[in-house]
Write a protein that holds these residues in place. Sequence first.
Motif: not given
Length: 520
Positions: A135-149
């Motif tokens: 249950n992590g997340t990585l926020r993409l810097p340009k698109s600001a999409v939050e991708v869940r890990i």
Amino acid sequence: MLASRGRAIFKLTPCYSRYVHQSRDPIPDKRWPGWAVVVGIEVHAQIKSREKLFSDTWTSTLSQEPNTRVSAYDAAFPGTLPRLNPKCVELGVRTALALGAKVQHRSAFDRKHYFYPDLPSGYQITQHYAPFATNGTLRLPKSAVEVRITQIQLEQDTGKSTSEAHGSTTYIDLNRAGTGLMEIVSEPDMRSPEEAAEYVRALQSVLRSVGSSDGNMEQGSLRCDVNVSVHKLDKPGEFGTRCEIKNLNTIKGMTVAITSEVLRQIQVLENGNKVAQETRGFDEDRAETYTLRSKEDAPDYRYMPDPNLPPLLLKEDYVSNIRSHMPDLPGPIQARLLNMGLTQRDTEVLMAIDSGREVGYDGALGQGAVAYFDTVAQGRDPKVVVNWITHELLGQLSHRQETFTQNPMTAAQMGDLVDLVQSKRITGTSGKLILRHILEHKTTTMPSQLAQELLLLAAQNDDSLKQWCNEAIEALPSEAQKVREGNERTLNRILGHVMKISRGRANPESAKTMLLSILK
Ligand SMILES: Nc1ncnc2c1ncn2[C@@H]1O[C@H](COP(=O)(O)OP(=O)(O)OP(=O)(O)O)[C@@H](O)[C@H]1O
Ligand SMILES: [Mg+2]
Ligand SMILES: [Mg+2]
């Protein structure tokens, strides 16, 4: 200690629910009207530890002689036993914390069986049922999409096998066998090939900043399996059947593979057929994916708990100790740099080459690109400094086919150079000349000293300037005449000549004034 020898209680089901299909709206795309794309990625990142995951053999680089870093355990000799390398656990935990994941206080190791010549034991040790982080997340810097890990698991890398093109011999190199990997599994949260690329780049930069992996795709320290499905744009709740494309080793290749896979799946569906769940390979030359194996031929991995390894128990104070020593993460670093007035592009360039935070880094300066920039920018204009670093320094290094780690120019030299140019004691062109001189001769002499030695200081130029201007006027008599008659545009031709004979040492502004005062 990390692990206790107590008996494990194994739950033979994953300990949390996988792939909660969520809510991100499907995104329309001109390339595939009416269709929506879903991507989930499994990243295998080699852990940057000097020793392997379960043996004390050193990990290897690509240049190592084959089979020189293999212990009896790595070659699966009978009677050898695994011993968990705490460094790999620590780097795994750092990664998990950087991704905001929950570190499990209890996780366990399983055997995944398959038969392949580069896997001597016949199984890979992994964390299938109870991964160490979820249950992590990585926020993409340009698109600001939050991708869940979904999860991060520790596992072993395999060896390498190479087959002769026409022969019947397969060569096995076990140097890589048993190297620690982190498998970082994302939720199906990406919606385009470009988001997938952004995710991998963002992940690389997190791994590098916590020093847990080089994340270098070209060198195989980061490999991606990409899962792709398509569905009708107006049916957002229903994801299509996924295909998994194995072992992509460049970001460019990955985006091409996803694009071609999307188009293939749409074609299949538009022809009234069903997409079969399968594992596919990618042919880079033809820019096409192809079937490796269908779901029916999917191997039965016969997962079972590894009886030689106790469960991995991580105490809260162990985790919080690591948490309190975490380095700055890419997100906050980038925000700080942007705040100093750097462009998005500048921050990306600096952060991409930054290896200063890697564990065991011993580059010439002991400093990464961001730290180098920070040192030089102290008390100076950050925008001017970043220009000198990204355009001139990195430009010249790449021209010389050198990397930033080979940069011989210290931050103090760079600072001195910037000051010389900013205070107009030398021209920009002379500044570039000094920079090239330093790279070429790897000298530790300061630029202000070099400017004197190379006769580049503006004060030294004053007498010379008059001489250069006169020479240029003599060389271009008809242009000079035109300027005398009032055609000032022609002055640039004469000025160009001054710059040429002065080899860039003349200050263009002063030369212009001087030329006009002589001619008028
Ligand atoms: N409908 C879908 N479309 C695209 N990606 C999906 C879809 N459903 C799941 N995925 C992604 O597929 C990946 C599945 O990886 P996971 O490691 O859990 O299983 P696996 O691929 O079956 O096993 P293995 O590790 O043996 O390859 C995840 O990244 C997940 O986000
Ligand atoms: Mg997987
Ligand atoms: Mg997979």
